[in-house]
Write a protein that holds these residues in place. Structure first.
Motif, mmCIF file in Angstrom:
data_model
loop_
_atom_site.group_PDB
_atom_site.id
_atom_site.type_symbol
_atom_site.label_atom_id
_atom_site.label_comp_id
_atom_site.label_asym_id
_atom_site.label_seq_id
_atom_site.Cartn_x
_atom_site.Cartn_y
_atom_site.Cartn_z
ATOM 1 N N TYR A 105 0.827 -1.206 0.000
ATOM 2 C CA TYR A 105 0.000 0.000 0.000
ATOM 3 C C TYR A 105 0.862 1.257 0.000
ATOM 4 C CZ TYR A 105 -2.926 3.635 2.151
ATOM 5 O OH TYR A 105 -3.562 4.809 2.455
ATOM 6 N N ASN A 106 1.953 1.243 0.767
ATOM 7 C CA ASN A 106 2.834 2.404 0.830
ATOM 8 C C ASN A 106 3.488 2.697 -0.515
ATOM 9 O OD1 ASN A 106 2.365 3.028 3.498
ATOM 10 N ND2 ASN A 106 4.036 1.752 4.265
ATOM 11 N N ILE A 107 3.768 1.661 -1.294
ATOM 12 C CA ILE A 107 4.317 1.880 -2.637
ATOM 13 C C ILE A 107 3.357 2.727 -3.457
ATOM 14 C CG2 ILE A 107 4.887 0.741 -4.820
ATOM 15 C CD1 ILE A 107 5.913 -1.623 -3.198
ATOM 16 N N LEU A 108 2.072 2.385 -3.388
ATOM 17 C CA LEU A 108 1.084 3.093 -4.198
ATOM 18 C C LEU A 108 0.837 4.496 -3.670
ATOM 19 C CD1 LEU A 108 -1.460 0.208 -4.890
ATOM 20 C CD2 LEU A 108 0.554 0.909 -6.203
ATOM 21 N N THR A 109 0.837 4.679 -2.358
ATOM 22 C CA THR A 109 0.621 6.025 -1.834
ATOM 23 C C THR A 109 1.819 6.928 -2.128
ATOM 24 O OG1 THR A 109 1.399 5.353 0.363
ATOM 25 C CG2 THR A 109 -0.975 5.316 -0.028
ATOM 26 N N ALA A 110 3.005 6.336 -2.250
ATOM 27 C CA ALA A 110 4.163 7.142 -2.656
ATOM 28 C C ALA A 110 3.988 7.634 -4.098
ATOM 29 C CB ALA A 110 5.444 6.324 -2.511
ATOM 30 N N ILE A 111 3.404 6.804 -4.950
ATOM 31 C CA ILE A 111 3.108 7.241 -6.316
ATOM 32 C C ILE A 111 2.105 8.392 -6.284
ATOM 33 C CG2 ILE A 111 2.113 6.572 -8.542
ATOM 34 C CD1 ILE A 111 3.104 3.730 -8.023
ATOM 35 N N ILE A 112 1.085 8.260 -5.450
ATOM 36 C CA ILE A 112 0.080 9.312 -5.341
ATOM 37 C C ILE A 112 0.711 10.613 -4.854
ATOM 38 C CG2 ILE A 112 -2.053 10.004 -4.167
ATOM 39 C CD1 ILE A 112 -2.795 7.024 -4.065
ATOM 40 N N ASP A 113 1.641 10.515 -3.910
ATOM 41 C CA ASP A 113 2.358 11.712 -3.459
ATOM 42 C C ASP A 113 3.008 12.426 -4.636
ATOM 43 O OD1 ASP A 113 1.779 11.630 -0.772
ATOM 44 O OD2 ASP A 113 3.567 10.503 -0.248
ATOM 45 N N GLY A 114 3.672 11.644 -5.488
ATOM 46 C CA GLY A 114 4.333 12.239 -6.644
ATOM 47 C C GLY A 114 3.357 12.890 -7.601
ATOM 48 N N LEU A 115 2.235 12.232 -7.856
ATOM 49 C CA LEU A 115 1.215 12.801 -8.737
ATOM 50 C C LEU A 115 0.653 14.088 -8.159
ATOM 51 C CD1 LEU A 115 -0.750 9.554 -9.690
ATOM 52 C CD2 LEU A 115 0.797 10.855 -11.167
ATOM 53 N N PHE A 116 0.381 14.077 -6.870
ATOM 54 C CA PHE A 116 -0.186 15.242 -6.217
ATOM 55 C C PHE A 116 0.785 16.419 -6.258
ATOM 56 C CE2 PHE A 116 -1.726 17.863 -2.736
ATOM 57 C CZ PHE A 116 -3.100 17.790 -2.898
ATOM 58 N N ALA A 117 2.097 16.100 -6.240
ATOM 59 C CA ALA A 117 3.120 17.147 -6.290
ATOM 60 C C ALA A 117 3.391 17.632 -7.709
ATOM 61 C CB ALA A 117 4.412 16.640 -5.659
ATOM 62 N N GLY A 118 2.748 16.996 -8.708
ATOM 63 C CA GLY A 118 2.897 17.465 -10.079
ATOM 64 C C GLY A 118 3.735 16.592 -10.984
ATOM 65 N N SER A 119 4.247 15.469 -10.481
ATOM 66 C CA SER A 119 5.038 14.578 -11.327
ATOM 67 C C SER A 119 4.140 13.827 -12.304
ATOM 68 C CB SER A 119 5.802 13.562 -10.466
ATOM 69 O OG SER A 119 6.794 14.182 -9.690
ATOM 70 N N SER A 120 4.734 13.369 -13.403
ATOM 71 C CA SER A 120 4.008 12.500 -14.314
ATOM 72 C C SER A 120 3.836 11.131 -13.678
ATOM 73 C CB SER A 120 4.770 12.356 -15.636
ATOM 74 O OG SER A 120 5.985 11.639 -15.424
ATOM 75 N N PHE A 121 2.905 10.348 -14.186
ATOM 76 C CA PHE A 121 2.684 9.018 -13.625
ATOM 77 C C PHE A 121 3.935 8.155 -13.775
ATOM 78 C CE2 PHE A 121 1.127 4.610 -13.848
ATOM 79 C CZ PHE A 121 0.472 4.536 -12.630
ATOM 80 N N ALA A 122 4.593 8.232 -14.931
ATOM 81 C CA ALA A 122 5.787 7.419 -15.153
ATOM 82 C C ALA A 122 6.887 7.778 -14.154
ATOM 83 C CB ALA A 122 6.280 7.598 -16.584
ATOM 84 N N ARG A 123 7.108 9.079 -13.943
ATOM 85 C CA ARG A 123 8.165 9.495 -13.022
ATOM 86 C C ARG A 123 7.816 9.143 -11.585
ATOM 87 N NH1 ARG A 123 10.602 15.626 -12.010
ATOM 88 N NH2 ARG A 123 11.963 15.033 -10.277
ATOM 89 N N ALA A 124 6.573 9.400 -11.177
ATOM 90 C CA ALA A 124 6.157 9.083 -9.803
ATOM 91 C C ALA A 124 6.300 7.591 -9.531
ATOM 92 C CB ALA A 124 4.721 9.541 -9.581
ATOM 93 N N THR A 125 5.968 6.771 -10.522
ATOM 94 C CA THR A 125 6.082 5.327 -10.355
ATOM 95 C C THR A 125 7.540 4.911 -10.220
ATOM 96 O OG1 THR A 125 4.050 4.930 -11.604
ATOM 97 C CG2 THR A 125 5.584 3.090 -11.404
ATOM 98 N N THR A 126 8.390 5.426 -11.074
ATOM 99 C CA THR A 126 9.814 5.083 -11.028
ATOM 100 C C THR A 126 10.427 5.460 -9.691
ATOM 101 O OG1 THR A 126 10.034 5.368 -13.421
ATOM 102 C CG2 THR A 126 12.051 5.490 -12.111
ATOM 103 N N GLU A 127 10.109 6.644 -9.182
ATOM 104 C CA GLU A 127 10.673 7.094 -7.914
ATOM 105 C C GLU A 127 10.156 6.244 -6.755
ATOM 106 O OE1 GLU A 127 9.703 11.220 -7.714
ATOM 107 O OE2 GLU A 127 11.283 11.816 -9.112
ATOM 108 N N SER A 128 8.887 5.889 -6.792
ATOM 109 C CA SER A 128 8.329 5.067 -5.722
ATOM 110 C C SER A 128 8.957 3.681 -5.711
ATOM 111 C CB SER A 128 6.811 4.952 -5.889
ATOM 112 O OG SER A 128 6.273 4.039 -4.958
ATOM 113 N N LEU A 129 9.064 3.063 -6.882
ATOM 114 C CA LEU A 129 9.630 1.711 -6.944
ATOM 115 C C LEU A 129 11.087 1.713 -6.494
ATOM 116 C CD1 LEU A 129 8.088 0.285 -10.237
ATOM 117 C CD2 LEU A 129 7.185 0.272 -7.911
ATOM 118 N N GLY A 130 11.781 2.798 -6.771
ATOM 119 C CA GLY A 130 13.167 2.892 -6.335
ATOM 120 C C GLY A 130 13.304 2.951 -4.830
ATOM 121 N N SER A 131 12.250 3.423 -4.148
ATOM 122 C CA SER A 131 12.294 3.552 -2.695
ATOM 123 C C SER A 131 11.925 2.261 -1.971
ATOM 124 C CB SER A 131 11.343 4.671 -2.246
ATOM 125 O OG SER A 131 11.747 5.914 -2.777
ATOM 126 N N TYR A 132 11.406 1.279 -2.707
ATOM 127 C CA TYR A 132 10.929 0.052 -2.074
ATOM 128 C C TYR A 132 11.587 -1.176 -2.684
ATOM 129 C CZ TYR A 132 7.471 2.777 0.410
ATOM 130 O OH TYR A 132 6.868 3.684 1.230
#
Length: 325
Positions: A91-118
């Motif tokens: 769940y935290n992986i997905l909420t990290a993606i949402i954080d990125g989207l909410f901050a203005g990142s693209s879906f691809a970038r938010a996903t890449t950054e989240s996966l890198g953290s987990y």
């Protein structure tokens, strides 16, 4: 800001959804539209968002899948995570993606950054649990300040948490238990009936630390915090690394702990008094027959509504931590 908008699942509520054995879909935030699907049947959790921008590459991750659902203007991107034995981490992986989207990142970038953290979860590599990481993070925030204030020898001598002692820190006339949470309220998990039990003749203080995830340009990761504390040590460095090894920390796995955190609110300290909501060995013995046969007592306590107190020296340094994280 994003954390407050969409983190409405704590570990307990998430487990209840998985226990229901029915697929459920939940709108998390409206802009951008993000929905979380809990799939207990396949033990998976998924995030769907409007299909905008480029598609993320998740081919390197065996526990992650990506799909485009539908076509035309109503199509959606879906990231699905195998949550077997790791529901809240997934769940935290997905909420990290949402954080990125909410901050203005693209879906691809938010996903890449989240996966890198987990990486630990996604690669199946062993590491500290989420609870262990948060606990260590809070203790090290305090330890770093104690090193600067008391000197490394006295600070390391006071830090007993990794040694599995009753309390995390022991000072001349009192003890302290440090608890860290990522929830919006000061809800802390107490792992035994002795953690908030006072030693006769000594006061006990609860240090409440609230953190939330930070972006790439703010906050501090657990790996960075460990590195910074280690760099401040000389004669006590070997003891420090020995404590961490006892917890399961390996230096070569530092990249597994790259998620950055910031304080959600100022650190608070509470004196554990007779009216404090604590489950103790003495209290249980008085109401449970043959208490010695009961094991693995743990509970959660919400101290959000309690009045904090001004701690004695050297715990007063917790106030200065607020300005440094």
């Amino acid at each position: 800001m994003s954390n407050l908008q969409h983190r409405f699942f704590d570990p307990d509520s998430l487990e209840r959804l998985f226990a229901e054995r029915e697929i459920s879909r939940h709108r998390v935030i409206d802009t951008p539209r993000c929905e979380i699907t809990i799939d207990p049947i396949h033990e998976e959790i998924a995030l769907t968002v409007p299909a905008e921008g480029s598609e993320p590459d998740v081919s390197k991750f065996s526990r992650i899948s990506f799909a485009v659902l539908g076509d035309g203007p109503d199509s959606e991107f879906e990231i699905r995570v195998d949550a077997t034995d790791a529901h809240f981490e997934a769940y935290n992986i997905l909420t990290a993606i949402i954080d990125g989207l909410f901050a203005g990142s693209s879906f691809a970038r938010a996903t890449t950054e989240s996966l890198g953290s987990y990486k630990a979860l996604l690669r199946g590599k062993s590491g500290l649990s989420t609870e262990q990481q948060l606990g260590l993070y809070g203790e090290l925030l305090l330890l770093r300040q104690l090193i600067a204030y008391l000197g490394e020898a006295n600070a390391i001598e006071a830090w007993l948490g990794p040694a599995s002692e009753q309390h995390d820190f022991v000072f001349g006339a009192f003890d302290a238990e440090c608890k860290t949470t990522i929830s919006e309220k000061r809800i802390h998990t107490i792992g035994s009936a002795s953690q908030l039990e006072k030693i006769p003749g000594r006061d006990l203080w609860l240090i409440s630390v609230q953190v939330t995830r930070a972006g790439l340009d703010s906050g501090e990761s657990l790996n960075e915090l460990v590195t910074d504390v280690a760099a401040s040590l000389d004669m006590e460095a070997d003891k420090f690394w020995g404590y961490l090894r006892g917890l399961g920390w390996r230096r070569e796995d530092g990249d597994l702990y790259s998620q950055r955190f910031i304080l959600r609110s100022p650190i608070q300290t509470y004196l554990v008094t007779e009216d404090f909501p604590a489950i103790t060995t003495a209290a249980l013995k008085s109401v449970i027959p043959h208490f010695e046969t009961v094991s693995d007592v743990s509970y959660r306590v919400d101290v959000s509504s309690r009045e904090p107190a001004t701690p004695p020296d050297p715990l007063h340094i917790t106030k200065s931590i607020d300005q440094q994280v």
